[in-house]
Design a protein around this motif. Structure first.
Motif, PDB file in Angstrom:
ATOM      1  N   ARG A  54       0.796  -1.208   0.000  1.00  0.00           N
ATOM      2  CA  ARG A  54       0.000   0.000   0.000  1.00  0.00           C
ATOM      3  C   ARG A  54       0.844   1.280   0.000  1.00  0.00           C
ATOM      4  NH1 ARG A  54      -5.229  -0.854   2.575  1.00  0.00           N
ATOM      5  NH2 ARG A  54      -4.327  -2.898   2.754  1.00  0.00           N
ATOM      6  N   THR A  55       1.726   1.388   0.962  1.00  0.00           N
ATOM      7  CA  THR A  55       2.472   2.633   1.122  1.00  0.00           C
ATOM      8  C   THR A  55       3.433   2.848  -0.050  1.00  0.00           C
ATOM      9  OG1 THR A  55       2.265   2.418   3.501  1.00  0.00           O
ATOM     10  CG2 THR A  55       3.928   3.945   2.715  1.00  0.00           C
ATOM     11  N   ARG A 104      11.277   3.341   4.238  1.00  0.00           N
ATOM     12  CA  ARG A 104      10.628   2.510   5.256  1.00  0.00           C
ATOM     13  C   ARG A 104      11.658   1.540   5.783  1.00  0.00           C
ATOM     14  NH1 ARG A 104       4.930  -0.527   5.690  1.00  0.00           N
ATOM     15  NH2 ARG A 104       4.373   1.654   5.891  1.00  0.00           N
ATOM     16  N   HIS A 134       4.954   7.154  11.424  1.00  0.00           N
ATOM     17  CA  HIS A 134       4.480   6.987  10.049  1.00  0.00           C
ATOM     18  C   HIS A 134       3.723   8.281   9.697  1.00  0.00           C
ATOM     19  CE1 HIS A 134       3.196   5.152   6.444  1.00  0.00           C
ATOM     20  NE2 HIS A 134       2.539   4.101   6.890  1.00  0.00           N
ATOM     21  N   GLN A 137       0.983   8.675   6.981  1.00  0.00           N
ATOM     22  CA  GLN A 137      -0.274   8.004   7.330  1.00  0.00           C
ATOM     23  C   GLN A 137      -1.114   8.922   8.214  1.00  0.00           C
ATOM     24  OE1 GLN A 137      -1.390   4.739   6.393  1.00  0.00           O
ATOM     25  NE2 GLN A 137      -3.317   5.409   7.306  1.00  0.00           N
ATOM     26  N   ARG A 185       3.260   2.529  14.870  1.00  0.00           N
ATOM     27  CA  ARG A 185       3.764   3.834  14.423  1.00  0.00           C
ATOM     28  C   ARG A 185       2.624   4.712  13.925  1.00  0.00           C
ATOM     29  NH1 ARG A 185       7.210   0.283  10.272  1.00  0.00           N
ATOM     30  NH2 ARG A 185       5.573  -0.404   8.872  1.00  0.00           N
ATOM     31  N   VAL A 186       1.543   4.053  13.488  1.00  0.00           N
ATOM     32  CA  VAL A 186       0.380   4.814  13.032  1.00  0.00           C
ATOM     33  C   VAL A 186      -0.244   5.562  14.220  1.00  0.00           C
ATOM     34  CG1 VAL A 186      -1.924   4.641  12.016  1.00  0.00           C
ATOM     35  CG2 VAL A 186      -0.067   3.205  11.132  1.00  0.00           C
ATOM     36  N   ARG A 239      -4.299  -2.531  13.240  1.00  0.00           N
ATOM     37  CA  ARG A 239      -4.114  -3.942  12.921  1.00  0.00           C
ATOM     38  C   ARG A 239      -3.498  -4.674  14.112  1.00  0.00           C
ATOM     39  NH1 ARG A 239       0.295  -6.916  10.388  1.00  0.00           N
ATOM     40  NH2 ARG A 239       1.529  -4.993  10.427  1.00  0.00           N
ATOM     41  N   PRO A 279      -5.823   1.774   8.872  1.00  0.00           N
ATOM     42  CA  PRO A 279      -4.741   2.078   7.923  1.00  0.00           C
ATOM     43  C   PRO A 279      -4.477   0.957   6.926  1.00  0.00           C
ATOM     44  CG  PRO A 279      -3.823   1.450  10.056  1.00  0.00           C
ATOM     45  CD  PRO A 279      -5.318   1.513  10.230  1.00  0.00           C
ATOM     46  N   GLY A 280      -5.017  -0.236   7.202  1.00  0.00           N
ATOM     47  CA  GLY A 280      -4.722  -1.402   6.379  1.00  0.00           C
ATOM     48  C   GLY A 280      -3.298  -1.873   6.663  1.00  0.00           C
ATOM     49  N   PRO A 281      -3.026  -3.118   6.411  1.00  0.00           N
ATOM     50  CA  PRO A 281      -3.954  -4.177   6.021  1.00  0.00           C
ATOM     51  C   PRO A 281      -4.828  -4.627   7.205  1.00  0.00           C
ATOM     52  CG  PRO A 281      -1.721  -5.058   6.268  1.00  0.00           C
ATOM     53  CD  PRO A 281      -1.630  -3.587   6.502  1.00  0.00           C
TER      54      PRO A 281
HETATM   55  C1  NCD Z   1       0.656   0.470   8.537  1.00  0.00           C
HETATM   56  C2  NCD Z   1       2.140   0.298   8.679  1.00  0.00           C
HETATM   57  O1  NCD Z   1       2.775  -0.400   7.902  1.00  0.00           O
HETATM   58  O2  NCD Z   1       2.642   0.883   9.603  1.00  0.00           O
HETATM   59  N1  NCD Z   1       0.158   0.181   7.273  1.00  0.00           N
HETATM   60  C3  NCD Z   1       0.380   0.969   6.211  1.00  0.00           C
HETATM   61  O3  NCD Z   1       1.280   1.791   6.166  1.00  0.00           O
HETATM   62  N2  NCD Z   1      -0.463   0.831   5.191  1.00  0.00           N
HETATM   63  C4  NCD Z   1      -0.110  -0.203   9.582  1.00  0.00           C
HETATM   64  C5  NCD Z   1       0.051  -1.679   9.747  1.00  0.00           C
HETATM   65  O4  NCD Z   1       0.837  -2.328   9.091  1.00  0.00           O
HETATM   66  O5  NCD Z   1      -0.663  -2.197  10.606  1.00  0.00           O
END
Ligand code: NCD
Length: 328
Positions: A54-55, A104, A134, A137, A185-186, A239, A279-281
């Motif tokens: 995603r990111t 990342r 993050h 996000q 981190r979100v 998540r 935020p997914g997944p």
């Molecule tokens: C988040 C991440 O990787 O920190 N997802 C993301 O950036 N799409 C959240 C997560 O993985 O739970």
């Protein structure tokens, strides 16, 4: 600002500038030709030491829509994954003339190291470092909240069509963030940015999944999800990381889901205008019920769309802003 390392580095004005710019750029995605010439001739490197779909594709789409050249460097699995690896990789990127490095990394602090050691002249953008931060996000989450909750014709929850009023923040909105705050981190970036934007944040988690020192964060905390639903304008589910499930942070998946999962009954207790975020997944059936994820209150897919606009704004402001006028 040269880099984007932490959501805490953003002043209210900085954050609003990103959100307002993203608002302008969101329209580009709706055009038949989704491109602006702004970053033509500039190079954006996506440096991913940790898996991410995603990111990474979000940053890639953002850079391409601004006409930058994009190099995807997936460093996962490389044997030198610590300091030297980062340094050598950065020097290589420097030699290639990266104007921005989107990084990342599984180690908290890696993007700071990259920026402060001056291994690259480019702008460093933190796309998720360990359990630390993050920031993009958090920006896309704030952007999504603002579109739904602030200043829209028709009042709260008036829909995602119209643009949020420029220059507005999230003053006095209530945001509940639920789940594995300890490793998220979100959550950390959201807590910092939402505070800057004037929102009230409640972190809800079992005691084992709240970080030591959370008392010094600008948030309230609670172990009781049900108690924090009625006043929430937005609920953000985190998540549950599979690797945590067996580490005795909570008794069982079922028990976690029962106490901290967002099911339909809980969703129905939210105020009518409240939105559901993730935020997914997602782990459907674990932290969020499938019907909730697919319900009209869920803005989860929209978060992904908004992520591209917000990352375009960040790239534009860090890389493009200073070079305006060179864009022949
Ligand atoms: C988040 C991440 O990787 O920190 N997802 C993301 O950036 N799409 C959240 C997560 O993985 O739970």
């Amino acid at each position: 600002m040269k880099h984007l390392l932490s959501a805490g580095d953003l002043s209210r004005d900085d954050a609003i500038r990103v959100l307002d710019t993203a608002e302008e750029l969101l329209g580009v995605a709706q055009r038949p030709i989704k491109k602006l010439p702004t970053l033509r001739g500039r190079t954006v490197v996506n440096l991913f030491f940790e898996d991410s779909t995603r990111t990474r594709i979000s940053f890639e789409a953002a850079a391409k829509r601004l006409s930058a050249d994009v190099i995807n460097f997936s460093a996962k699995g490389s044997s030198a994954s610590k300091g030297e690896g980062l340094k050598d990789t950065a020097l290589t990127l420097q030699a290639m003339g990266a104007d921005a490095v989107v990084v990342r990394h599984h180690h908290s602090g890696a993007p700071h190291r990259l920026a402060h050691a001056q291994w690259t002249n480019g702008a460093v953008i933190n796309a998720g470092d360990g359990t630390h931060e993050h920031p993009t996000q958090a920006l896309l989450d704030a952007f999504t909240m603002r579109r739904h909750l602030v200043g829209l014709p028709g009042g709260p929850g008036g829909g995602a069509g119209p643009r949020a009023a420029e220059g507005t923040d999230l003053a006095d909105k209530h945001v509940t963030i639920v789940g594995d705050v300890l490793h998220s981190r979100v959550a950390r970036s959201n807590a910092l940015l939402l505070h800057t934007l004037g929102a009230h944040v409640t972190l809800v988690a079992p005691p084992t999944l709240l970080p030591v020192g959370v008392e010094s964060w600008p948030v309230e905390t609670s172990y009781d999800l049900d108690a924090s639903l009625e006043k929430a304008d937005a609920v953000m589910m985190l998540r549950v990381q599979r690797e945590r499930m067996n580490a005795s942070y909570f008794p069982s998946a079922r028990e976690y889901s029962r106490r901290y999962g967002l099911d339909v009954a809980r969703m129905n207790r939210l105020p009518e205008h409240a939105i559901v975020m993730h935020p997914g997944p997602m782990n459907r059936g674990m932290e969020i019920n499938a019907d909730v994820a697919d319900s009209p209150r869920s803005v989860i897919v929209e978060q992904v769309t908004n992520g591209v606009a917000v990352r375009m704004a960040v790239l534009y402001l860090l890389v493009g802003g200073a070079t305006e006028g060179n864009d022949a």
